[in-house]
Design a protein around this motif. Structure first.
Motif, PDB file in Angstrom:
ATOM      1  N   GLY A 159     -23.444  30.956  -5.583  1.00  0.00           N
ATOM      2  CA  GLY A 159     -22.209  31.384  -6.232  1.00  0.00           C
ATOM      3  C   GLY A 159     -22.462  32.561  -7.140  1.00  0.00           C
ATOM      4  N   THR A 160     -21.863  33.704  -6.813  1.00  0.00           N
ATOM      5  CA  THR A 160     -22.068  34.938  -7.576  1.00  0.00           C
ATOM      6  C   THR A 160     -20.724  35.599  -7.845  1.00  0.00           C
ATOM      7  OG1 THR A 160     -24.192  35.285  -6.451  1.00  0.00           O
ATOM      8  CG2 THR A 160     -23.242  37.174  -7.599  1.00  0.00           C
ATOM      9  N   ILE A 161     -20.561  36.126  -9.080  1.00  0.00           N
ATOM     10  CA  ILE A 161     -19.333  36.839  -9.426  1.00  0.00           C
ATOM     11  C   ILE A 161     -19.646  37.859 -10.509  1.00  0.00           C
ATOM     12  CG2 ILE A 161     -18.629  35.206 -11.237  1.00  0.00           C
ATOM     13  CD1 ILE A 161     -15.726  35.561 -10.294  1.00  0.00           C
ATOM     14  N   SER A 162     -18.952  38.965 -10.500  1.00  0.00           N
ATOM     15  CA  SER A 162     -19.107  39.948 -11.564  1.00  0.00           C
ATOM     16  C   SER A 162     -18.571  39.382 -12.875  1.00  0.00           C
ATOM     17  CB  SER A 162     -18.357  41.233 -11.215  1.00  0.00           C
ATOM     18  OG  SER A 162     -18.304  42.107 -12.335  1.00  0.00           O
ATOM     19  N   ALA A 163     -19.336  39.574 -13.937  1.00  0.00           N
ATOM     20  CA  ALA A 163     -18.893  39.104 -15.243  1.00  0.00           C
ATOM     21  C   ALA A 163     -17.664  39.860 -15.736  1.00  0.00           C
ATOM     22  CB  ALA A 163     -20.024  39.224 -16.262  1.00  0.00           C
ATOM     23  N   SER A 164     -17.345  40.989 -15.100  1.00  0.00           N
ATOM     24  CA  SER A 164     -16.169  41.768 -15.512  1.00  0.00           C
ATOM     25  C   SER A 164     -14.861  41.158 -15.027  1.00  0.00           C
ATOM     26  CB  SER A 164     -16.292  43.198 -14.990  1.00  0.00           C
ATOM     27  OG  SER A 164     -16.239  43.222 -13.572  1.00  0.00           O
ATOM     28  N   VAL A 165     -14.926  40.231 -14.076  1.00  0.00           N
ATOM     29  CA  VAL A 165     -13.710  39.566 -13.596  1.00  0.00           C
ATOM     30  C   VAL A 165     -13.113  38.753 -14.744  1.00  0.00           C
ATOM     31  CG1 VAL A 165     -12.810  37.807 -12.011  1.00  0.00           C
ATOM     32  CG2 VAL A 165     -14.523  39.470 -11.213  1.00  0.00           C
ATOM     33  N   PRO A 166     -11.817  38.886 -14.997  1.00  0.00           N
ATOM     34  CA  PRO A 166     -11.217  38.102 -16.081  1.00  0.00           C
ATOM     35  C   PRO A 166     -11.473  36.610 -15.909  1.00  0.00           C
ATOM     36  CG  PRO A 166      -9.689  39.796 -15.334  1.00  0.00           C
ATOM     37  CD  PRO A 166     -10.845  39.807 -14.367  1.00  0.00           C
ATOM     38  N   ASP A 167     -11.945  35.974 -16.977  1.00  0.00           N
ATOM     39  CA  ASP A 167     -12.223  34.535 -16.964  1.00  0.00           C
ATOM     40  C   ASP A 167     -13.175  34.186 -15.821  1.00  0.00           C
ATOM     41  OD1 ASP A 167     -12.059  32.013 -17.995  1.00  0.00           O
ATOM     42  OD2 ASP A 167     -10.074  31.565 -17.178  1.00  0.00           O
ATOM     43  N   ILE A 208     -24.259  28.049 -15.462  1.00  0.00           N
ATOM     44  CA  ILE A 208     -24.101  29.493 -15.266  1.00  0.00           C
ATOM     45  C   ILE A 208     -25.295  30.255 -15.839  1.00  0.00           C
ATOM     46  CG2 ILE A 208     -22.705  31.523 -15.856  1.00  0.00           C
ATOM     47  CD1 ILE A 208     -21.261  29.761 -13.918  1.00  0.00           C
ATOM     48  N   ASP A 209     -25.850  31.157 -15.022  1.00  0.00           N
ATOM     49  CA  ASP A 209     -26.837  32.136 -15.486  1.00  0.00           C
ATOM     50  C   ASP A 209     -26.175  33.513 -15.515  1.00  0.00           C
ATOM     51  OD1 ASP A 209     -29.202  30.578 -15.809  1.00  0.00           O
ATOM     52  OD2 ASP A 209     -29.404  30.473 -13.636  1.00  0.00           O
ATOM     53  N   ARG A 210     -26.459  34.290 -16.546  1.00  0.00           N
ATOM     54  CA  ARG A 210     -25.966  35.666 -16.642  1.00  0.00           C
ATOM     55  C   ARG A 210     -27.128  36.614 -16.369  1.00  0.00           C
ATOM     56  NH1 ARG A 210     -21.707  38.744 -19.309  1.00  0.00           N
ATOM     57  NH2 ARG A 210     -20.685  36.750 -19.726  1.00  0.00           N
ATOM     58  N   ILE A 211     -26.926  37.566 -15.459  1.00  0.00           N
ATOM     59  CA  ILE A 211     -27.983  38.485 -15.039  1.00  0.00           C
ATOM     60  C   ILE A 211     -27.512  39.909 -15.273  1.00  0.00           C
ATOM     61  CG2 ILE A 211     -29.360  39.286 -13.076  1.00  0.00           C
ATOM     62  CD1 ILE A 211     -29.020  36.441 -11.917  1.00  0.00           C
ATOM     63  N   GLY A 216     -23.468  46.384 -14.611  1.00  0.00           N
ATOM     64  CA  GLY A 216     -22.849  45.351 -15.428  1.00  0.00           C
ATOM     65  C   GLY A 216     -23.396  43.982 -15.079  1.00  0.00           C
ATOM     66  N   ASP A 217     -23.123  43.003 -15.936  1.00  0.00           N
ATOM     67  CA  ASP A 217     -23.659  41.662 -15.743  1.00  0.00           C
ATOM     68  C   ASP A 217     -22.979  40.958 -14.573  1.00  0.00           C
ATOM     69  OD1 ASP A 217     -25.126  42.238 -17.945  1.00  0.00           O
ATOM     70  OD2 ASP A 217     -24.272  40.675 -19.232  1.00  0.00           O
ATOM     71  N   ILE A 218     -23.749  40.061 -13.937  1.00  0.00           N
ATOM     72  CA  ILE A 218     -23.186  39.165 -12.941  1.00  0.00           C
ATOM     73  C   ILE A 218     -23.470  37.735 -13.379  1.00  0.00           C
ATOM     74  CG2 ILE A 218     -23.328  40.780 -11.015  1.00  0.00           C
ATOM     75  CD1 ILE A 218     -25.869  39.395 -10.111  1.00  0.00           C
ATOM     76  N   LEU A 219     -22.609  36.821 -12.953  1.00  0.00           N
ATOM     77  CA  LEU A 219     -22.795  35.399 -13.214  1.00  0.00           C
ATOM     78  C   LEU A 219     -23.215  34.719 -11.922  1.00  0.00           C
ATOM     79  CD1 LEU A 219     -19.635  34.550 -15.377  1.00  0.00           C
ATOM     80  CD2 LEU A 219     -21.841  35.469 -16.126  1.00  0.00           C
ATOM     81  N   GLN A 220     -24.192  33.824 -12.031  1.00  0.00           N
ATOM     82  CA  GLN A 220     -24.619  33.064 -10.863  1.00  0.00           C
ATOM     83  C   GLN A 220     -24.650  31.584 -11.222  1.00  0.00           C
ATOM     84  OE1 GLN A 220     -28.076  35.474  -9.022  1.00  0.00           O
ATOM     85  NE2 GLN A 220     -26.409  35.314  -7.576  1.00  0.00           N
ATOM     86  N   VAL A 221     -24.289  30.752 -10.248  1.00  0.00           N
ATOM     87  CA  VAL A 221     -24.156  29.315 -10.454  1.00  0.00           C
ATOM     88  C   VAL A 221     -25.390  28.603  -9.900  1.00  0.00           C
ATOM     89  CG1 VAL A 221     -22.689  27.298 -10.115  1.00  0.00           C
ATOM     90  CG2 VAL A 221     -21.657  29.580 -10.180  1.00  0.00           C
ATOM     91  N   SER A 222     -26.016  27.769 -10.715  1.00  0.00           N
ATOM     92  CA  SER A 222     -27.206  27.032 -10.303  1.00  0.00           C
ATOM     93  C   SER A 222     -27.064  25.561 -10.657  1.00  0.00           C
ATOM     94  CB  SER A 222     -28.458  27.594 -10.997  1.00  0.00           C
ATOM     95  OG  SER A 222     -28.681  28.937 -10.662  1.00  0.00           O
ATOM     96  N   SER A 223     -27.937  24.753 -10.071  1.00  0.00           N
ATOM     97  CA  SER A 223     -28.084  23.350 -10.452  1.00  0.00           C
ATOM     98  C   SER A 223     -29.565  23.042 -10.576  1.00  0.00           C
ATOM     99  CB  SER A 223     -27.447  22.419  -9.413  1.00  0.00           C
ATOM    100  OG  SER A 223     -26.041  22.497  -9.461  1.00  0.00           O
ATOM    101  N   GLU A 224     -29.894  21.946 -11.259  1.00  0.00           N
ATOM    102  CA  GLU A 224     -31.282  21.512 -11.386  1.00  0.00           C
ATOM    103  C   GLU A 224     -31.422  20.096 -10.853  1.00  0.00           C
ATOM    104  OE1 GLU A 224     -35.019  21.302 -14.538  1.00  0.00           O
ATOM    105  OE2 GLU A 224     -33.014  21.856 -15.252  1.00  0.00           O
ATOM    106  N   ILE A 225     -32.362  19.943  -9.915  1.00  0.00           N
ATOM    107  CA  ILE A 225     -32.637  18.657  -9.274  1.00  0.00           C
ATOM    108  C   ILE A 225     -34.099  18.340  -9.534  1.00  0.00           C
ATOM    109  CG2 ILE A 225     -32.481  17.373  -7.111  1.00  0.00           C
ATOM    110  CD1 ILE A 225     -30.855  20.052  -6.196  1.00  0.00           C
ATOM    111  N   ALA A 226     -34.420  17.092  -9.855  1.00  0.00           N
ATOM    112  CA  ALA A 226     -35.798  16.759 -10.218  1.00  0.00           C
ATOM    113  C   ALA A 226     -36.172  15.374  -9.726  1.00  0.00           C
ATOM    114  CB  ALA A 226     -35.978  16.843 -11.738  1.00  0.00           C
TER     115      ALA A 226
END
Length: 331
Positions: A159-167, A208-211, A216-226
């Motif tokens: 899951g990736t989206i530009s941080a400039s997208v509103p909300d 959410i991770d911000r890169i 400009g910044d992008i947001l990426q969605v991650s999960s952690e499994i252990a």
């Protein structure tokens, strides 16, 4: 000599892990070739940085590439949209047949930039970095697995989206296609960890991770499994890592039939792109998926990028996404 048949890399990881000897490793997506270097902090032929630990300064000094900050520009020359749509249709047919629930489709885009591979490595801001001179540079934001103290964890990124997208954060987390894709990969990685670990659970879901990028910044969605590994796991580090390959987040589910679709759609091997690499310090192994990847082929630079495809994917939106992922990781 640090390049080997992938099966030999697996064996050497097991041997070095049993002896608690530090090593750097990498393996390509097709599990054909890999690299293996013992005591890599004492070597300077291949540059790496894993969560801030590596030989970056020594590698750059040995490379002799002058530290001149060129304009951080990158100009892409993408494949025609019609060609991408043809490949997308190949994947979609497999999805509609039920051969796959999710397939990762990737492309290579020729780019021009004044920056050399070594300069990109020097200036990159990313948690996982690898530079093989005259072959490729990688600045990956995505962990594959971390093994320490009997615990194994993985952090699939979907899951990736530009941080400039509103909300932007709400938009990406509410997107039904991205949500379905993320659930699929989390389920796949739970099963992969379960091949060697017990008590596997999802410890963080869709954070959410911000890169930072030049555009400009992008947001990426991650999960952690252990999960928890049994005693003596150090002598099986190669087996644990290789049994989980190729990485689920850059292949799809179910793996075997999805890989057939990928080969048909992409038409050529990926090589080290979407393989994995990592560093073991004698106690902890940390590794990454080889994404955000630029390679040199026949004197030209190619940026590799891709995205997950489901039956509900919009092909033109997916085409835009692979182009939006072309960036240099500088501020």
């Amino acid at each position: 000599m640090c390049f080997f048949d992938a099966r030999e890399v697996r064996r050497q990881m097991n041997r070095a892990g049993a002896a608690r000897r530090p090593f750097l490793f990498a393996v390509d997506f097709e599990l054909h070739e890999g690299l293996f270097v013992e005591h890599p902090l004492e070597r300077d032929g291949i540059g790496f940085s894993v969560a801030g630990i590596g030989n970056k300064a020594a590698f750059l000094a040995a490379a002799g590439d002058p530290a001149v900050d060129h304009e951080a520009a990158v100009e892409p020359f993408p494949m025609e949209e019609a060609e991408y749509l043809r490949r997308f249709d190949t994947v979609r047919r497999g999805l509609l047949r039920g051969d796959s629930f999710l397939a990762n489709l990737t492309v290579a885009t020729r780019i021009e930039t004044p920056c050399s591979l070594t300069e990109i490595f020097r200036r990159a801001e990313a948690p996982y970095q690898l530079c093989v001179p005259d072959r490729f540079v990688c600045f990956s934001p995505e962990r594959f697995v971390r093994i320490a103290g009997g615990r194994i964890s993985t952090n699939p990124m979907k899951g990736t989206i530009s941080a400039s997208v509103p909300d932007a954060e709400r938009v990406i987390l509410a997107d039904p296609k991205e949500t379905a894709e993320h659930y699929t990969i989390v389920d796949l990685l739970r099963n992969d960890l379960g091949m060697h670990a017990d008590r596997v659970s999802v410890e963080r879901f869709r954070y959410i991770d911000r890169i930072a990028t030049l555009r400009g910044d992008i947001l990426q969605v991650s999960s952690e499994i252990a999960g928890r590994l049994p005693e003596g796991y150090d002598s099986r580090l190669g087996d644990i890592v290789f049994d989980m390959l190729p990485a689920g987040s850059v292949s799809g589910a179910p793996k075997s039939s999805t890989l057939r679709i990928i080969r048909q759609a992409e038409g050529s091997p990926r090589g080290y792109y979407t393989g994995v690499f990592g560093y073991y310090d004698g106690r902890t192994l940390d590794s990454a998926v080889l994404i955000r990847f630029i390679e040199r082929r026949d004197g030209e630079l190619w940026f590799r990028s891709g995205g997950g495809i489901t039956a509900s994917s919009d092909p033109r939106a997916e085409y835009r996404e692979v182009l939006e992922k072309i960036y240099l990781p500088f501020r």
